[in-house]
Design a protein around this motif. Sequence first.
Motif, mmCIF file in Angstrom:
data_model
loop_
_atom_site.group_PDB
_atom_site.id
_atom_site.type_symbol
_atom_site.label_atom_id
_atom_site.label_comp_id
_atom_site.label_asym_id
_atom_site.label_seq_id
_atom_site.Cartn_x
_atom_site.Cartn_y
_atom_site.Cartn_z
ATOM 1 N N ALA A 83 14.564 10.323 -16.134
ATOM 2 C CA ALA A 83 15.398 11.043 -17.089
ATOM 3 C C ALA A 83 14.865 12.447 -17.367
ATOM 4 O O ALA A 83 15.623 13.414 -17.386
ATOM 5 N N THR A 84 13.555 12.555 -17.566
ATOM 6 C CA THR A 84 12.972 13.857 -17.919
ATOM 7 C C THR A 84 12.304 14.552 -16.744
ATOM 8 O O THR A 84 11.910 15.702 -16.871
ATOM 9 N N ALA A 85 12.139 13.872 -15.654
ATOM 10 C CA ALA A 85 11.473 14.397 -14.448
ATOM 11 C C ALA A 85 10.019 14.775 -14.718
ATOM 12 O O ALA A 85 9.442 15.609 -14.026
ATOM 13 N N LYS A 86 9.401 14.135 -15.703
ATOM 14 C CA LYS A 86 7.979 14.364 -15.995
ATOM 15 C C LYS A 86 7.136 13.297 -15.325
ATOM 16 O O LYS A 86 7.556 12.153 -15.187
ATOM 17 N N SER A 87 5.944 13.710 -14.940
ATOM 18 C CA SER A 87 4.995 12.786 -14.319
ATOM 19 C C SER A 87 3.759 12.656 -15.192
ATOM 20 O O SER A 87 3.285 13.639 -15.754
ATOM 21 N N THR A 88 3.259 11.450 -15.286
ATOM 22 C CA THR A 88 1.990 11.202 -15.961
ATOM 23 C C THR A 88 1.125 10.391 -15.018
ATOM 24 O O THR A 88 1.634 9.686 -14.136
ATOM 25 N N SER A 89 -0.184 10.501 -15.203
ATOM 26 C CA SER A 89 -1.073 9.770 -14.309
ATOM 27 C C SER A 89 -2.299 9.269 -15.052
ATOM 28 O O SER A 89 -2.686 9.817 -16.089
ATOM 29 N N ASN A 90 -2.880 8.233 -14.518
ATOM 30 C CA ASN A 90 -4.146 7.676 -14.968
ATOM 31 C C ASN A 90 -5.051 7.589 -13.756
ATOM 32 O O ASN A 90 -4.643 7.081 -12.706
ATOM 33 N N VAL A 91 -6.280 8.063 -13.894
ATOM 34 C CA VAL A 91 -7.238 8.010 -12.792
ATOM 35 C C VAL A 91 -8.397 7.128 -13.221
ATOM 36 O O VAL A 91 -9.150 7.463 -14.139
ATOM 37 N N PHE A 92 -8.518 5.984 -12.567
ATOM 38 C CA PHE A 92 -9.591 5.031 -12.831
ATOM 39 C C PHE A 92 -10.620 5.134 -11.712
ATOM 40 O O PHE A 92 -10.267 5.449 -10.567
ATOM 41 N N SER A 93 -11.855 4.830 -12.027
ATOM 42 C CA SER A 93 -12.887 4.771 -10.987
ATOM 43 C C SER A 93 -13.767 3.559 -11.247
ATOM 44 O O SER A 93 -13.875 3.089 -12.378
ATOM 45 N N GLY A 94 -14.363 3.068 -10.197
ATOM 46 C CA GLY A 94 -15.199 1.880 -10.314
ATOM 47 C C GLY A 94 -15.814 1.524 -8.984
ATOM 48 O O GLY A 94 -16.117 2.392 -8.166
ATOM 49 N N ASP A 95 -15.976 0.220 -8.767
ATOM 50 C CA ASP A 95 -16.620 -0.232 -7.537
ATOM 51 C C ASP A 95 -15.770 -1.286 -6.842
ATOM 52 O O ASP A 95 -14.844 -1.841 -7.413
ATOM 53 N N VAL A 96 -16.124 -1.515 -5.596
ATOM 54 C CA VAL A 96 -15.386 -2.455 -4.765
ATOM 55 C C VAL A 96 -16.391 -3.370 -4.062
ATOM 56 O O VAL A 96 -17.478 -2.936 -3.675
ATOM 57 N N ILE A 97 -16.030 -4.645 -3.947
ATOM 58 C CA ILE A 97 -16.836 -5.629 -3.225
ATOM 59 C C ILE A 97 -15.935 -6.275 -2.188
ATOM 60 O O ILE A 97 -14.788 -6.614 -2.473
ATOM 61 N N ARG A 98 -16.479 -6.454 -0.988
ATOM 62 C CA ARG A 98 -15.699 -7.054 0.093
ATOM 63 C C ARG A 98 -16.423 -8.261 0.650
ATOM 64 O O ARG A 98 -17.595 -8.184 1.002
ATOM 65 N N LYS A 99 -15.723 -9.385 0.727
ATOM 66 C CA LYS A 99 -16.210 -10.610 1.364
ATOM 67 C C LYS A 99 -15.158 -11.036 2.374
ATOM 68 O O LYS A 99 -14.070 -11.463 1.986
#
Length: 154
Positions: A83-99
């Motif tokens: 409707a307003t053509a506005k953008s908002t964002s959230n930037v998260f950071s952290g860690d990743v584990i893979r098994k």
Amino acid sequence: MRKLFVLTLFFTGFALNAQNYGAINEILDRLEERKGINQHLENVSIDNKKFVLLKDFNDHTERSFLIVKGKDVTYVEMFDDKATAKSTSNVFSGDVIRKKNIISVRADKLENKKIPIPVAKTLLLTKQKEILYLIDINSRDRWIDEEAYAKKSK
């Protein structure tokens, strides 16, 4: 003569069953590939990969990015209001584990500030038609490798 006929029938039936088994095995392999089951992707590197998730709703569009760099991860949520053509964002950071094929993401910082409840995602790494995907275990959302998405959209 009768023994030869029975023996020929036996070997013909055995050959047909072997062909049926091969066809059934191919079908099962394709089904398992679609589900992401029984894929051995331990040697596939996700380092320096960017995965994209797009969701389109009536009033807004959500774009999410998951960027993996070694053991660190950046998770970006972007919301585009139609409707307003506005953008908002959230930037998260952290860690990743893979098994093996399971990737666990824990993003405990929002805009480099510690948050009390981290964003956690458990993802299954799959490959279909040479394209890497991450499937969210809980929501079944499919994150596509950005390289494949960029090729697809051109």
